[in-house]
Scaffold this motif. Structure first.
Motif, PDB file in Angstrom:
ATOM      1  N   VAL A 249      17.861  75.708 -36.501  1.00 59.99           N
ATOM      2  CA  VAL A 249      17.118  76.240 -35.356  1.00 59.99           C
ATOM      3  C   VAL A 249      15.640  75.968 -35.595  1.00 59.99           C
ATOM      4  O   VAL A 249      15.101  76.333 -36.643  1.00 59.99           O
ATOM      5  CB  VAL A 249      17.360  77.751 -35.181  1.00 59.99           C
ATOM      6  CG1 VAL A 249      16.435  78.319 -34.113  1.00 59.99           C
ATOM      7  CG2 VAL A 249      18.816  78.001 -34.811  1.00 59.99           C
TER       8      VAL A 249
ATOM      9  N   GLN B 146      17.989  69.727 -31.364  1.00 58.37           N
ATOM     10  CA  GLN B 146      18.638  70.836 -30.704  1.00 58.37           C
ATOM     11  C   GLN B 146      20.046  70.402 -30.309  1.00 58.37           C
ATOM     12  O   GLN B 146      20.350  69.216 -30.213  1.00 58.37           O
ATOM     13  CB  GLN B 146      17.853  71.275 -29.455  1.00 58.37           C
ATOM     14  CG  GLN B 146      16.480  71.875 -29.809  1.00 58.37           C
ATOM     15  CD  GLN B 146      15.794  72.453 -28.596  1.00 58.37           C
ATOM     16  OE1 GLN B 146      16.455  72.767 -27.615  1.00 58.37           O
ATOM     17  NE2 GLN B 146      14.498  72.618 -28.666  1.00 58.37           N
TER      18      GLN B 146
ATOM     19  N   GLU C 116       9.421  81.275 -29.882  1.00 58.52           N
ATOM     20  CA  GLU C 116       9.503  81.496 -28.437  1.00 58.52           C
ATOM     21  C   GLU C 116      10.424  82.668 -28.113  1.00 58.52           C
ATOM     22  O   GLU C 116      10.087  83.535 -27.291  1.00 58.52           O
ATOM     23  CB  GLU C 116       9.996  80.219 -27.761  1.00 58.52           C
ATOM     24  CG  GLU C 116       9.989  80.277 -26.246  1.00 58.52           C
ATOM     25  CD  GLU C 116      10.390  78.967 -25.619  1.00 58.52           C
ATOM     26  OE1 GLU C 116      10.751  78.963 -24.423  1.00 58.52           O
ATOM     27  OE2 GLU C 116      10.351  77.934 -26.327  1.00 58.52           O
TER      28      GLU C 116
ATOM     29  N   ARG D  69      18.748  75.644 -22.802  1.00 58.45           N
ATOM     30  CA  ARG D  69      17.864  74.674 -23.437  1.00 58.45           C
ATOM     31  C   ARG D  69      17.019  73.961 -22.385  1.00 58.45           C
ATOM     32  O   ARG D  69      17.514  73.542 -21.348  1.00 58.45           O
ATOM     33  CB  ARG D  69      18.676  73.632 -24.223  1.00 58.45           C
ATOM     34  CG  ARG D  69      17.817  72.618 -24.959  1.00 58.45           C
ATOM     35  CD  ARG D  69      18.684  71.643 -25.744  1.00 58.45           C
ATOM     36  NE  ARG D  69      19.487  70.808 -24.876  1.00 58.45           N
ATOM     37  CZ  ARG D  69      19.053  69.670 -24.334  1.00 58.45           C
ATOM     38  NH1 ARG D  69      17.822  69.260 -24.576  1.00 58.45           N
ATOM     39  NH2 ARG D  69      19.835  68.968 -23.552  1.00 58.45           N
TER      40      ARG D  69
ATOM     41  N   SER E   7       9.841  76.574 -33.728  1.00 57.77           N
ATOM     42  CA  SER E   7       9.217  76.751 -32.413  1.00 57.77           C
ATOM     43  C   SER E   7      10.131  77.508 -31.465  1.00 57.77           C
ATOM     44  O   SER E   7       9.683  78.340 -30.665  1.00 57.77           O
ATOM     45  CB  SER E   7       8.846  75.395 -31.822  1.00 57.77           C
ATOM     46  OG  SER E   7       9.991  74.552 -31.740  1.00 57.77           O
ATOM     47  N   GLU E   8      11.450  77.246 -31.555  1.00 57.77           N
ATOM     48  CA  GLU E   8      12.405  77.980 -30.726  1.00 57.77           C
ATOM     49  C   GLU E   8      12.476  79.441 -31.152  1.00 57.77           C
ATOM     50  O   GLU E   8      12.523  80.349 -30.308  1.00 57.77           O
ATOM     51  CB  GLU E   8      13.782  77.327 -30.837  1.00 57.77           C
ATOM     52  CG  GLU E   8      14.854  77.990 -29.989  1.00 57.77           C
ATOM     53  CD  GLU E   8      16.219  77.348 -30.168  1.00 57.77           C
ATOM     54  OE1 GLU E   8      17.204  77.921 -29.654  1.00 57.77           O
ATOM     55  OE2 GLU E   8      16.299  76.292 -30.825  1.00 57.77           O
ATOM     56  N   TYR E   9      12.474  79.682 -32.467  1.00 59.13           N
ATOM     57  CA  TYR E   9      12.506  81.062 -32.962  1.00 59.13           C
ATOM     58  C   TYR E   9      11.270  81.827 -32.503  1.00 59.13           C
ATOM     59  O   TYR E   9      11.365  82.994 -32.067  1.00 59.13           O
ATOM     60  CB  TYR E   9      12.598  81.063 -34.483  1.00 59.13           C
ATOM     61  CG  TYR E   9      12.397  82.438 -35.100  1.00 59.13           C
ATOM     62  CD1 TYR E   9      13.425  83.364 -35.117  1.00 59.13           C
ATOM     63  CD2 TYR E   9      11.163  82.801 -35.639  1.00 59.13           C
ATOM     64  CE1 TYR E   9      13.243  84.625 -35.657  1.00 59.13           C
ATOM     65  CE2 TYR E   9      10.962  84.058 -36.181  1.00 59.13           C
ATOM     66  CZ  TYR E   9      12.010  84.962 -36.192  1.00 59.13           C
ATOM     67  OH  TYR E   9      11.812  86.213 -36.731  1.00 59.13           O
TER      68      TYR E   9
ATOM     69  N   ARG F 263      20.001  80.124 -28.909  1.00 56.17           N
ATOM     70  CA  ARG F 263      20.073  80.125 -27.457  1.00 56.17           C
ATOM     71  C   ARG F 263      21.263  79.299 -27.018  1.00 56.17           C
ATOM     72  O   ARG F 263      21.649  78.341 -27.697  1.00 56.17           O
ATOM     73  CB  ARG F 263      18.795  79.542 -26.837  1.00 56.17           C
ATOM     74  CG  ARG F 263      17.603  80.457 -26.930  1.00 56.17           C
ATOM     75  CD  ARG F 263      16.450  79.983 -26.090  1.00 56.17           C
ATOM     76  NE  ARG F 263      15.923  78.698 -26.496  1.00 56.17           N
ATOM     77  CZ  ARG F 263      14.724  78.242 -26.148  1.00 56.17           C
ATOM     78  NH1 ARG F 263      13.946  78.977 -25.387  1.00 56.17           N
ATOM     79  NH2 ARG F 263      14.308  77.060 -26.546  1.00 56.17           N
TER      80      ARG F 263
END
Length: 621
Positions: free
Chosen positions: A285, A4, A292, A48, A288-290, A43
């Protein structure tokens, strides 16, 4: 390991440690990957989630006893929950996950391994245990810096112009820092192993071995093959704790997945050791971030996809087809495709990271698995069941017909569910077919091989991404598309040449295997059989000689009796026994006497012929 965006800190050559500096300028944002593939941030940096830093705890001398008592207490609570709570499955799953997280290290890996056993555990249990791989705490930066400088045999400033002491990701084994190579200015990540993790894992492994020995001594769960599970866990730990394996895996997968259009970070071998690995930074990216963001703010996730030319359905198809190609064509596959190891790039491109766990299959297993999937795609469920049974090391001698029947029915039910809409994704996922068949095998006390379980882990972890990208997936259509494309690749250009080379190579290997393995065996069996036949022929010759003598004397005696009774032939001087036989034969008519003589003569001739055949040599020069 997750990547990240983070704030960089400058490492000064004259300082004894790391000191903070301004945010890294745009002149230093030098990535190996094409800039056209770098997506915009999903984000902001301030949003973060920071990695929680916890000082390393010393391993207690009574840790083994504490683990054993904690497991006993959990089993007691497990039974109580089943008696008094309606949501017992969920409660037990959460408590076991919390227990493994508390002890950490090897127990987290054991939980991940147990999450694959959908045949033995409930869906809630497997779901909770699979979440063990997403959350972990970091350790103080000074420990990381000390380990890196010790392994690379020099100060950080000698290798890196910038180094961020704040970890931006952590896992059960290591944590990750971001840095810039001094020589090239390329942005890289530095993964460093946790202090004391190796002796901790070795101690926990000894505890687990004792637990397995106790189960084996009491003859509990013998069909679960816990010894095999122990070997699998030990192998997994040996590979994941030594980053030289991961560096080699990155290099191999990078070459292999390049044909798939999938990016893999490049390792820097001269900066990688058993406890430290340096690799290319991928500015994408995380899946897991997408997931969320898509769960909390779907409109924001959709706008980001449009901005970066990303179609979730297309990404899902690319991931699924690539996973099949890794398994069936390359025989080199990423065995841990959870959302934390998948990165989204522009224009539907993806990158795979964290190659600590990759898998290969023996060729016979690979051929059987390929045929099973092909039969499933053609809806030939009886053949698919037969191939699945061939993949199992042991089969029951009884109830095999019933086992096969139940497997065929489970495949038919799964295929019917793949066409349904508005049902939970996990009911029609490919891993669902594996879970259903696994429960049937467990019912009949049949244990799948751990190679098969490792493949199941690939599909199970990939489902976490697929259900968000393509919730109405039809796996039968995806299979059809893959096999159609696979045939096209096999018949064009280099693919045709490769197919012919593989086919000819396998034919040559088959001939060589016959020459080296089967021909000597057949020769020995032939010699053994020839020896047995020779012994039988010798025994037969002895018996035939005895019969010839017996029938010869019988023929002579029958002739004497015939002449004595019907032609007044005088045979004085015979013994009393012979005279008694002659007196008995006086009652035989002339015609009967001739018939008996002919029969004895015919049998005598047959015995002579058989004796001649038995005594002749097998080979003529």
């Amino acid at each position: 390991m997750p990547h990240q965006a983070v704030v960089f800190r400058r490492v000064h050559s004259g300082s004894s440690g790391t000191e903070t500096d301004d945010r890294l300028g745009s002149d230093f944002r030098h990535f190996a990957i094409d800039d056209d593939l770098v997506p915009t941030p999903l984000r902001a940096e301030r949003d973060r989630r920071k990695v929680k830093i916890v000082a390393a705890r010393k391993r207690g001398g009574w840790r083994g006893l504490a683990v054993f008592l904690a497991l006993i207490a959990y089993l007691i609570r497990y039974r109580i929950n089943l008696w008094i709570h309606k949501d017992a499955d969920e409660r037990n799953a959460r408590e076991l996950r919390a227990l493994f997280e508390h002890f950490g290290g090897l127990w987290v890996k054991l939980g991940q391994l147990l999450s694959l056993r959908t045949d033995m555990f409930s869906d809630a249990m497997c779901r909770e245990l699979s979440r063990l791989q997403f959350e972990a705490v970091g350790f103080p930066a000074e420990h990381a810096v000390a380990e890196i400088e010790k392994e690379l045999r020099g100060r950080l400033a000698h290798h890196f112009s910038h180094f961020d002491p704040e970890p931006f990701a952590a896992a059960s084994i290591a944590q990750v820092h971001r840095a810039v190579l001094r020589q090239t200015g390329e942005v890289v990540i530095v993964k460093v192993r946790r202090p004391g993790i190796v002796p901790s894992f070795e101690g926990d492994l000894r505890v687990f071995k004792r637990i397995v020995d106790v189960l084996h001594w009491f003859r509990l769960g013998r069909h679960m093959r816990m010894q095999d599970a122990l070997w699998e866990l030990e192998t997994m730990m040996r590979e994941e704790l030594d980053y030289r394996y991961e560096a080699a895996n990155l290099d191999r997968m990078r070459k292999s997945l390049k044909r798939h259009g999938v990016h893999v970070p490049r390792p820097f071998f001269h900066l990688s050791t058993a406890s430290v690995i340096v690799m290319e930074f991928v500015p994408g990216v995380l899946m897991s971030e997408y997931i969320e963001v898509a769960s909390a703010d779907p409109e924001r996730a959709e706008a980001w996809c449009l901005q970066n030319g990303i179609r979730p359905k297309k990404v899902a198809q690319r991931l699924f087809i690539s996973a099949l190609r890794q398994l069936l064509e390359d025989n080199l596959f990423h065995a841990d495709l959870h959302p934390g190891n998948i990165m989204l790039l522009r224009d539907n491109r993806v990158a795979l990271i964290d190659m600590g766990t990759i898998g290969t299959m023996e060729r016979e297993f690979l051929d059987l698995y390929l045929m099973s999937l092909r039969a499933l795609a053609k809806k030939d469920f009886s053949r698919a069941a037969d191939y699945l049974l061939r993949l199992c090391p042991d089969l029951p001698t009884l109830k095999l017909t019933a086992l096969r029947r139940d497997l065929i029915r489970s495949y038919r039910n799964w295929e019917a569910r793949t066409h349904l809409r508005n049902i939970p994704y996990h009911e029609k996922a490919l891993s669902s077919a594996g879970s259903d068949s696994g429960r049937i095998l467990y019912k009949y006390r049949v244990q799948p091989s751990w190679t098969f379980m490792r493949i199941s882990r690939t599909w199970a972890t990939l489902d976490a991404s697929m259900q968000f990208l393509i919730p109405n997936a039809n796996y039968m259509r995806l299979f059809d598309r893959y096999f159609e494309n696979a045939r096209s690749r096999a018949l064009r250009g280099r693919g045709l040449r490769h197919t012919l080379e593989v086919t000819v190579g396998r034919m040559t290997e088959a001939v060589q295997e016959y020459d080296l393995l089967l021909r000597p065996l057949l020769r020995n069996e032939t010699l053994s059989l020839t020896g047995s036949v020779s012994k039988l022929a010798s025994m037969g010759a002895v018996i035939l000689r005895g019969l010839i003598y017996a029938f010869g004397f019988g023929l002579l005696f029958a002739l004497f009796a015939h002449f004595q009774n019907h032609h007044e032939f005088d045979l004085d001087g015979l013994g009393e026994e012979s005279n008694a036989i002659l007196d008995f034969m006086e009652h035989i008519t002339y015609g009967e006497s001739v018939v008996y003589i002919c029969i004895i003569a015919w049998v005598l001739i047959i015995c002579r012929r058989l004796l001649r055949l038995a005594e002749q040599p097998d080979y003529k020069n």
